[in-house]
Design an enzyme around this catalytic site. Sequence first.
Site, PDB file in Angstrom:
ATOM      1  N   SER A 142       0.829  -1.200   0.000  1.00  0.00           N
ATOM      2  CA  SER A 142       0.000   0.000   0.000  1.00  0.00           C
ATOM      3  C   SER A 142       0.875   1.267   0.000  1.00  0.00           C
ATOM      4  CB  SER A 142      -0.932  -0.037   1.216  1.00  0.00           C
ATOM      5  OG  SER A 142      -1.945   0.922   1.116  1.00  0.00           O
ATOM      6  N   ASP A 152      -5.855  -3.600  -2.314  1.00  0.00           N
ATOM      7  CA  ASP A 152      -4.783  -3.264  -1.378  1.00  0.00           C
ATOM      8  C   ASP A 152      -4.043  -4.519  -0.905  1.00  0.00           C
ATOM      9  OD1 ASP A 152      -3.567  -2.651   1.330  1.00  0.00           O
ATOM     10  OD2 ASP A 152      -4.311  -0.668   0.795  1.00  0.00           O
TER      11      ASP A 152
END
Length: 351
Positions: A56, A199
């Site tokens: 991320s 993610d």
Amino acid sequence: MNTPATSPQNDTHNTVSPKMALIAEGGGQRGIFTAGVLDAWLEAEFDPFDMFIGTSAGSQNLTSFLSRQKGYAKRLIRGLSRNKRFYQLSRGLIGKNIIDLDWYFDKTTEANRAIDFKMAKQTLGPRQLLITTTNARDRKPYFLSPTEGGHQWRELLKASSALPFLYKKGVKLTPWLDVNAANQDDNQLLQPQADFYLDGGLAAPLPVREAYERGARKIVVIRTVDRDFQAQSAWVHKLRSWICSSAYCPKTIDYLVQHEQAYQHELAFIANPPADVEIMQIFAAQTLQSKLLGSTDSELRHDHRLGLVAGKAFVEQQVESHNANEKIGNNLHSLLPYTLTRHKEKQRLSA
């Protein structure tokens, strides 16, 4: 098709010599602490790593570190991530993305905000950068490497940051996602399946075990949580406060459970690692003030300063350790002639 996580058939795991890996945890705006650590390392020209794995916000930080753009990640977090165009909770009520990742990454193509992907690729050289993502179909972790130009690299960064519910569908990585872009099983098909990716923190929030399986025996992990953190990562608390009003509630809960289980799995590995690996974690010396989203500018500046301090302290620690090892080596070297002489004398007397 690209294989999730590690695979015993994958040649990338059969290493000849130990590797040193750097792992950058996610955490939204709390990634500004990581940005501070990496800015301190850029200042000190400290980069001994063979492998980089980012999740991320961590993948964005590693990219700016490789591009040698000191202060770049700090500027984007303080600027773009605090812009109302990027984050607006009310958009979720009318079926739109609460986080506008498309706007955010489009901004990184502008001249005054451009990521120097060319320099990043040059700096990376033969080393390995892995950007963690979660496949929305099978929910498994995928570790993808940029193999083309800036557009592909940017799309991987976007996918690694695409939180479910906040950016609902994820990022479709096709058709340019070829077999060289990820860990690949030779027995699988050459053409990837068109999938959406989310993610990386959902399935691989702290990929220390992955680094170890890929041959790393010295692993440095930049953390964006407090030292005593055990249960959940920062963004879990925020999402849980929203899911009851979301049409995606059941699926989101599944993602949260998966995330927590994966996190605990990695924490257990860190707490009891194999005997042949050294794991070093970098935490802030004080409690971080920033949040996943919605941080004030003063909170972000505070945490960046903590990152600078932690980064400088780590470099100093490594230098001291290196000097101590050299001193021990020199002492052993100077003792060697004396040891050999004594050994020969004992042999002569016993003859």
